[in-house]
Design an enzyme around this catalytic site. Structure first.
Site, PDB file in Angstrom:
ATOM      1  CB  CYS A 344       2.184 -12.135   0.183  1.00  0.00           C
ATOM      2  SG  CYS A 344       1.623 -10.459  -0.089  1.00  0.00           S
ATOM      3  NE  ARG A 373      -5.297  -7.003  -5.776  1.00  0.00           N
ATOM      4  CZ  ARG A 373      -4.357  -7.504  -6.562  1.00  0.00           C
ATOM      5  NH1 ARG A 373      -4.253  -7.063  -7.804  1.00  0.00           N
ATOM      6  NH2 ARG A 373      -3.522  -8.429  -6.126  1.00  0.00           N
ATOM      7  CD  GLN A 391      -4.213 -12.482  -6.578  1.00  0.00           C
ATOM      8  OE1 GLN A 391      -4.047 -12.456  -5.367  1.00  0.00           O
ATOM      9  NE2 GLN A 391      -3.437 -11.822  -7.418  1.00  0.00           N
ATOM     10  CG  ASP A 393      -1.146 -15.339  -4.730  1.00  0.00           C
ATOM     11  OD1 ASP A 393      -0.113 -15.346  -5.418  1.00  0.00           O
ATOM     12  OD2 ASP A 393      -1.414 -14.448  -3.905  1.00  0.00           O
ATOM     13  CG  HIS A 395       3.326 -15.833  -1.711  1.00  0.00           C
ATOM     14  ND1 HIS A 395       1.960 -15.943  -1.624  1.00  0.00           N
ATOM     15  CD2 HIS A 395       3.598 -14.578  -2.163  1.00  0.00           C
ATOM     16  CE1 HIS A 395       1.415 -14.788  -1.985  1.00  0.00           C
ATOM     17  NE2 HIS A 395       2.369 -13.951  -2.319  1.00  0.00           N
ATOM     18  CE  LYS A 475       3.965  -5.971 -12.725  1.00  0.00           C
ATOM     19  NZ  LYS A 475       2.526  -5.843 -12.617  1.00  0.00           N
ATOM     20  CG  HIS A 521       4.886 -12.068  -4.395  1.00  0.00           C
ATOM     21  ND1 HIS A 521       4.032 -11.634  -3.422  1.00  0.00           N
ATOM     22  CD2 HIS A 521       6.118 -11.634  -4.023  1.00  0.00           C
ATOM     23  CE1 HIS A 521       4.702 -10.960  -2.510  1.00  0.00           C
ATOM     24  NE2 HIS A 521       5.982 -10.942  -2.850  1.00  0.00           N
TER      25      HIS A 521
END
Length: 649
Positions: A344, A373, A391, A393, A395, A475, A521
């Site tokens: 992000c 991670r 990911q 991903d 935003h 979420k 997200h």
RNA sequence: GCCCACGUAGCUCAGUGGUGGAGCACUUCCUUGGUAAGGAAGAGGUCAUCGGUUCAAUCCCGAUCGUGGGCUCCA
């Protein structure tokens, strides 16, 4: 008189409440069903068949094949297991033993861990108890009596449980032989119902009440079904599931490896796996561009100060990797960088790189972002739980008014993609964590409301997962089921009012004033690694044509056909088909066997006939079916067409 | 991270306090064979790593690394 519904669709019986049990009445009325029924229902509550009915009560019967009946069967199996363990290891303390999906477990506090041999011994002991057909005898006692009993028995865990029961709760005990357990019930009438229908599966450590602050207990898992056939079928299913384990197939199909030398939880993609992954990622890029997302890319690490500003340093540090970089010898301190665990930050920096107008919104930034991670070593698992993953991903930065529509569009996106892969899934809404979270209560409420509303407007069912939200917002999680029946989180949509605040994101509204955008997200596949792991098991390694690393393999009958074979390979490759040719000096049967084991969708057999007629003879992966020989360009068109059909969402 | 089990050839797995094995895969040769394994020979191992016990350790003990099953299913 009392009422007994023998069957749902039959007239109820009016029977004399004569002091005999339901079981005795049933034996008189319908002997044939005696072994099919495990308990009875009185109103909402399930009760033992040894219940003695009184006037005006109403009962229906619970079949052992019903979900409720199975639960009772498994719960009783757990009880018998506890009895067996106490018989073999008197010093062991019993804790809890519930029925679970597909089976049961019981947790024991034992100084000495159970070995696989102990497991066998426990199972043997259980069989002997089952053979005795011992009755489960229910007794209701006062709180004081129950406490006194378990204190005398030294069952500390039971004492703890009793003390936590609500004031008005009836406390019941079940006895079979010398063994007494605190139990709500109901249970089977006796242990003979378990004959040949249960099996112990594994021993594992488990914390008392699931908290690592508590003592580690010994958990024994087992399974039980209504009859022998169902048990065998389930055990067979477990075997089948093992065969499609993505770790096994990943090695067999030469897709990836995870090696000690490189580090735990770090996936190394081999050529075929990397190609598969690239195909999946290309699919994603097309899908996102089609839906108005813009592709962006951020760096692998950013200055630690930025992670402090975002709250990651405070809330997510233990999962992050850091590195210190010194510009020169004299620079003792250097600069600390955090390797990104999420994507992000860069996306917010892109947003902030210039002044934004409400006319620009929504902005949908998409990145196939690789994150690191640090997960605890004990949870690593093949591709499904790793320490470095990519990911899909995005935003989305939008005005509060646009939030609803954006969430709806994402839910549709998820539905489309899951449908294409043929996955079933369900959704969970996660709310604010009790510890470690940022932002005001009002923002959390606003964000949670937006998610709930989107789910409800779209008529989607969901479960609530209290306290499981991200540290910056609530979420919606989408959970897929894998081949072993395990659930994995893939898609997630997180609503965030906090990071835009922390990074002072703004846009100029129609009123000429500065406003704060909202950030969503979201991921669709989640982790590419995990998703591929699930895909491998889902397809058992036999990927659909569009995703197969190798779509076609050419098999020549003898070396005399190699020249033509190589020409066919070139023609198909020119047509953008992923093809290889097996020109080895081997028999056709062997080449077919190997291609089949590699689960290649199409094999093209080439011998004298094909060379003479300038054709190829296709053989399908499925059931070894062959189709009529055809010219190469016709086959190429067939492949193209099939891929196109597969990709229609 | 915690509990238990495990770590032997590329893979699947035997095995032993004193010489490391099998099948498949691999290499070479023979074979030119039409829809799931043709034949022969050969090569291949610091028995995860480090330390200890022992005359002697792949084996026994300890540590480390890694892998597997678990650690939310509430009498």
């Amino acid at each position: 008189m009392y009422t007994l519904f023998l069957r749902d669709d039959a007239e109820p019986l009016k029977l004399e409440a004569d002091g005999r049990t339901l079981l005795e009445h049933l034996a008189e009325r319908d002997r044939g069903r005696l072994r099919e029924v495990v308990a009875a229902r009185k109103g909402e509550a399930a009760v033992d068949l040894r219940t003695v009915p009184v006037d005006d009560e109403e009962f229906s019967l619970i079949e052992k094949t019903s979900p409720e009946g199975l639960e009772i069967l498994r719960h009783s199996a757990a009880h018998v297991m506890a009895e067996a363990v106490k018989a073999l290891f008197p010093e062991v303390k019993v804790t809890i033993g519930p029925a679970i999906k597909d089976g049961f477990y019981y947790d024991f506090d034992s100084d000495k861990p159970f070995t696989p041999e102990d497991l066998k011994a426990i199972e043997k002991q259980m069989k002997s108890l089952v053979k005795k057909g011992r009755r489960f005898v229910r007794r209701e006692v006062s709180r004081e009596e129950a406490l006194a009993l378990f204190r005398e028995l030294g069952e500390d865990y039971k004492l703890e449980l009793i003390n936590e029961l609500p004031e008005d709760e009836t406390i019941s005990l079940y006895e079979s032989g010398d063994f007494v357990d605190l139990c709500r019930g109901p249970h089977l009438p006796d242990t003979s119902y378990l004959k040949g229908v249960f099996k112990l599966l594994s021993v594992a450590g488990a914390y008392w009440r699931g908290s690592e602050k508590n003592r580690m207990l010994q958990r024994v898992y087992g399974t039980a079904f209504a009859d022998k056939e169902a048990l065998q079928q389930h055990l067979h299913l477990l075997e089948e599931a093992k065969k499609r384990d993505h770790r096994k197939l990943g090695r067999e199909l030469d897709l990836f490896s995870i090696q000690d030398e490189a580090g735990a939880g770090f996936v190394i993609w081999h050529p075929k796996g990397a190609l598969l992954r690239t195909l999946l990622e290309d699919f994603e890029r097309r899908q996102h561009l089609k839906r108005g997302y813009q592709i962006v890319m951020g760096p692998q690490m950013l200055k630690a100060d930025l992670w402090k500003r975002s709250g990651h340093f405070e809330n997510y540090r233990e999962n992050m990797y850091f590195t210190r970089i010194r510009e020169n010898e004299g620079d003792a301190e250097g600069q600390v960088y955090g390797i990104k665990p999420m994507n992000c930050l860069a996306h917010m920096l892109i947003y902030n790189s210039k002044l934004r107008s409400y006319r620009d919104l929504p902005l949908r930034y998409f990145e196939l972002g690789t994150v690191h991670r640090h997960e605890p070593s004990g949870v690593l698992h093949g591709l499904l739980r790793v320490r470095c993953f990519t990911q899909d991903d995005a935003h989305i930065l939008c005005t509060p008014e646009q939030l609803q529509d954006e969430i709806t569009a994402i839910l549709e996106f998820v539905a489309d993609v899951m449908k294409m892969f043929g996955f079933s899934y369900h959704m969970e809404l996660s709310t604010r964590p009790e510890e470690k979270s940022i932002g005001s209560d009002a923002d959390w409420e606003r964000a949670t409301d937006a998610l709930v509303k989107a789910l409800e407007v779209n008529g989607l069912a969901y479960e609530i997962n209290a306290g499981d939200g991200a540290f910056y917002g609530p979420k919606i999680d989408v959970k897929l089921m894998d081949a072993l029946g395990r659930e994995w989180q893939c898609a997630t949509i997180q609503c965030d009012f906090t990071l835009p605040e922390r990074f002072d994101l703004s846009y100029i509204g129609a009123d000429g004033e500065k406003h704060r955008p909202v950030m969503l997200h979201r991921v669709i596949l989640g982790s590419i690694e995990r998703f591929i792991g699930i895909l491998i098991e889902h397809y058992a390694g036999a990927f659909p044509l569009w995703l197969a690393p190798e779509q076609v393999r050419i098999l020549t009958v003898t070396e005399a056909h190699n020249e033509y074979g190589a020409r066919v390979e070139e023609a198909l490759r020119d047509a953008d088909i992923r093809v290889t040719a097996d020109l080895r000096n081997e028999k056709l049967g062997k080449k077919i066997r190997e291609a089949q084991l590699e689960k290649i969708p199409y094999m093209l057999v080439i011998g004298d006939q094909e060379v003479a007629a300038e054709t190829v003879a296709p053989r399908l992966r499925e059931a070894g079916r062959t189709i009529e020989p055809m010219p190469v360009d016709e086959f190429a068109a067939l492949v193209k067409d099939e891929v196109k059909k597969e990709l229609q969402t």
